[in-house]
Write a protein that holds these residues in place. Structure first.
Motif, short mmCIF file in Angstrom:
data_model
loop_
_atom_site.label_atom_id
_atom_site.label_comp_id
_atom_site.label_asym_id
_atom_site.label_seq_id
_atom_site.Cartn_x
_atom_site.Cartn_y
_atom_site.Cartn_z
N LEU A 1 0.87 -1.17 0.00
CA LEU A 1 0.00 0.00 0.00
C LEU A 1 0.91 1.23 0.00
CD1 LEU A 1 -2.84 1.24 0.27
CD2 LEU A 1 -2.64 0.98 2.74
N GLY B 1 -2.58 -0.70 -3.55
CA GLY B 1 -3.31 0.48 -3.12
C GLY B 1 -2.44 1.70 -3.16
N VAL C 1 -6.62 -4.22 1.55
CA VAL C 1 -5.46 -4.75 0.83
C VAL C 1 -5.04 -6.10 1.41
CG1 VAL C 1 -3.00 -4.38 0.38
CG2 VAL C 1 -4.62 -2.52 0.05
#
Length: 219
Positions: free
Chosen positions: A79, A100, A118
């Protein structure tokens, strides 16, 4: 099940702030912190977290390259967090395997939600990172002269699923569009990712544009 997280940012206050937010959650544990990309990669290898929060601009090894290496060498999902939302950063992060992308001014609840999403195998983008952005980026980069060979292995329903993924539809929306159950959509999505060797839905969106299933700028 506890979600194990590694946080990498060259600003100590940012790292500690994110760590405090995430550690306050009963289902999240911060197992490592890093001040640059090289340390982040080492921490991921050592602790085997479920999610790595990587800043884009870091010394020694930037977040984009660290994300590529993490995604290529481990099962950890990435992420990205940054103060920058320039197009190239977004594209390179997603193309490198990140699941992400969030700006650092993300709200506390949205950060926690993003980590959970995620970790669960889904993908998530900041509200400012839209399907149109991905469309514009892929339109500006050379497309393959022919569609990827893997597309020939998709069934008609799987190709339609990929096209709808490219438009950014959720499983529920795809189910309505195809007049099937969400369970059937999940099966189609899983097959698409497997057959095309894609990591997640974000890469499926990019693949849909690069393969020509979705025209640049399409809604």
């Amino acid at each position: 099940m506890t979600i194990r997280v590694v946080i990498a940012d060259d600003q100590e206050l940012v790292r500690s702030g994110f760590a405090m937010i995430l550690e306050a959650q009963p289902d999240i544990e911060v197992v490592g912190e890093a001040s640059d990309g090289a340390e982040a990669l080492a921490a991921v290898r050592e602790h085997r977290p479920d999610v790595a929060l990587l800043d884009i601009r870091m010394p020694n090894l930037d977040g984009i390259e660290a994300a590529r290496m993490v995604c290529a060498q481990t099962d950890c999902r990435v992420l990205m967090l940054t103060t920058f939302d320039q197009d190239d950063y977004v594209y390179d992060a997603l193309y490198g395997g990140a699941s992400g992308f969030l700006l650092k001014d993300v709200r506390r609840d949205d950060l926690v939600h993003a980590v959970r999403v995620v970790a669960a195998g889904e993908s998530l983008l900041a509200p400012t990172v839209t399907r149109r952005l991905i469309s514009d980026l892929t339109a500006r980069r050379p497309r393959p002269s022919a569609r990827p060979e893997g597309l020939t292995h998709l069934t008609a329903r799987e190709r339609e699923t990929l096209k709808l993924l490219g438009r950014g539809l959720s499983n529920a929306e795809i189910a309505v569009a195809m007049v099937v159950s969400e369970h059937t959509v999940k099966t189609h999505v899983s097959n698409v990712l497997s057959k095309l060797g894609l990591r997640d839905r974000v890469q499926a969106v990019i693949a849909a544009y690069e393969s020509g299933l979705i025209a640049p700028g399409a809604p």
